[in-house]
Design a protein around this motif. Structure first.
Motif, PDB file in Angstrom:
ATOM      1  N   LEU A  12       0.930  -1.345   0.020  1.00  0.00           N
ATOM      2  CA  LEU A  12       0.019  -0.013  -0.061  1.00  0.00           C
ATOM      3  C   LEU A  12       0.851   1.358   0.075  1.00  0.00           C
ATOM      4  CD1 LEU A  12      -2.918  -0.765   2.473  1.00  0.00           C
ATOM      5  CD2 LEU A  12      -2.965  -0.386  -0.159  1.00  0.00           C
ATOM      6  N   LEU A 311     -11.070  -0.137   1.498  1.00  0.00           N
ATOM      7  CA  LEU A 311      -9.994   0.716   2.049  1.00  0.00           C
ATOM      8  C   LEU A 311      -9.338   1.667   1.188  1.00  0.00           C
ATOM      9  CD1 LEU A 311      -8.156  -1.885   4.611  1.00  0.00           C
ATOM     10  CD2 LEU A 311      -9.292   0.459   5.317  1.00  0.00           C
ATOM     11  N   TRP A 316      -6.217   7.892   2.627  1.00  0.00           N
ATOM     12  CA  TRP A 316      -4.757   7.436   3.529  1.00  0.00           C
ATOM     13  C   TRP A 316      -5.205   7.409   4.839  1.00  0.00           C
ATOM     14  CZ3 TRP A 316      -0.928   4.811   3.771  1.00  0.00           C
ATOM     15  CH2 TRP A 316       0.054   4.844   4.748  1.00  0.00           C
ATOM     16  N   ILE A 319      -6.414   3.972   5.883  1.00  0.00           N
ATOM     17  CA  ILE A 319      -5.430   3.013   5.379  1.00  0.00           C
ATOM     18  C   ILE A 319      -4.444   3.158   6.488  1.00  0.00           C
ATOM     19  CG2 ILE A 319      -3.490   2.482   4.144  1.00  0.00           C
ATOM     20  CD1 ILE A 319      -5.269   3.669   1.614  1.00  0.00           C
TER      21      ILE A 319
END
Length: 356
Positions: A12, A311, A316, A319
């Protein structure tokens, strides 16, 4: 599971153009930094120093509240889609092995167990709350449940405009628009008149509060009102400890940075605070063992295709919160993080004849 989650987290970070091993940033704490003196030394006066420190604190609190609002603006839709409208831990049997379908009933059980702990049984009409404030209401799950259970009027407050919209829509959908209402408001400066509510309810919002004193005393509870707080805490310190260890602080800092926690305290700190305010019938308990299955289940849902895609769409901040969920499990396993319930009652006002 932790290794898989760590690998996913690294990917990610790469997808979002972030370093794979980011340096830890300090949580949004209020720091008292010394002011730089001018050539004449005029800015070193006590008055100016206090004013500057106050300004810094206000800016830090505003930044904290903005971060909390943005976090829940981004994450609430994901949460409701996967877990339903109760954004909090469930209450489980010790060492229970549970399936995903069990978690929503466990969240309802958390509310019921909290009411029982606070001595608010539905069958006792004298103790039935009629007016309730839900402090940090999320998308209104507790508000709607309590309004339905007691036939009460419930008002919820949150920093997130998205949560207010979702809460109002769910209330209308469930036929409770006349019983519950929601608004964007600061829990430390509540928009209610004093003595307006006979139950103050806070489900997992106290950990965000930068001033626990204002959080407790600003609840607008009426005489005899019950306050029930369920919150994340750190462990109680032993009599010989002045503070937590540096390793414990390091772990808490990482979690606090992602979840916008400030001034995380212990259950004992809450009890001491309530006693200092001369509140009555103070009770506290550590329910950590009863919430143990929660975070592993959240991670499991995050690693599903639906969880991953949700997600990635959410932003962000969501996440980032997901990436530290294994640290929450670590904190619980080390007995550093505690899930606590604290309840108290506001004293009755003496009548003119001297009777309570």
């Amino acid at each position: 599971m932790t290794l898989l989650f760590s690998t996913w987290g690294s990917r990610l970070r790469l997808w979002f153009g972030l370093p794979t091993s980011p340096g830890r940033r300090n949580p949004p704490v209020v720091a008292e930094r010394p002011l730089a003196a001018s050539a004449r030394g005029a800015r070193t006066t006590t008055t100016v120093a206090r004013a500057a420190r106050s300004t810094r604190e206000e800016v830090d609190v505003e930044r904290l509240q903005r971060g909390i609002a943005e976090l829940y603006d981004q994450s609430s839709g994901v949460w409701e889609d996967i877990w339903g409208d109760h954004m909090h831990h469930g209450f489980y049997d010790s060492n229970a092995v549970v399936s995903l379908s069990d978690h929503r009933s466990a969240q309802i059980r958390m509310i019921e167990e909290a009411l029982r702990f606070a001595s608010l049984p539905a069958e006792d009409q004298l103790k039935t709350p009629r007016t309730i404030v839900d402090v940090g209401c999320g998308i209104g799950g507790s508000s709607r449940y309590l309004a339905r259970k007691y036939g009460a009027q419930c008002q919820g407050i949150t920093l997130s405009p998205v949560q207010v919209q979702m809460a109002q829509a769910l209330a209308a959908e469930q036929g409770l628009a006349d019983k519950v209402s929601f608004q964007v408001a600061d829990a430390l400066n509540q928009p209610f008149s004093d003595g307006q509510f006979d139950l103050v309810w806070s489900m997992e919002s106290g950990e965000h509060m930068p001033d626990k004193m204002k959080f407790v005393i600003g609840s607008s509870g009426s005489a005899g009102a019950r306050t029930t707080i369920l919150t994340w805490c750190h462990r109680d310190r032993t009599p010989s400890e002045e503070s937590l260890s540096s390793e414990e602080k390091e772990l808490l800092n990482k979690i606090s940075d992602a979840f916008y926690l400030l001034d995380l305290c212990s259950s004992a700190d809450y009890v001491d605070l309530l006693r200092s305010l001369s509140l009555e019938d103070i009770k506290a308990a550590d329910w950590s063992e009863y919430v143990a299955p929660f975070w592993p289940a959240v991670i499991k849902t995050a690693l599903t295709w639906k969880g991953l895609t949700s997600l990635l769409r959410s932003g962000w901040k969501t996440i980032k919160g997901a990436l530290v969920m294994p640290l929450m499990i670590e904190g619980y396993k080390k007995d550093l993080i505690k899930f606590s319930i604290i309840t108290c009652r506001k004293p009755e006002i003496a009548q003119q004849d001297g009777k309570q």
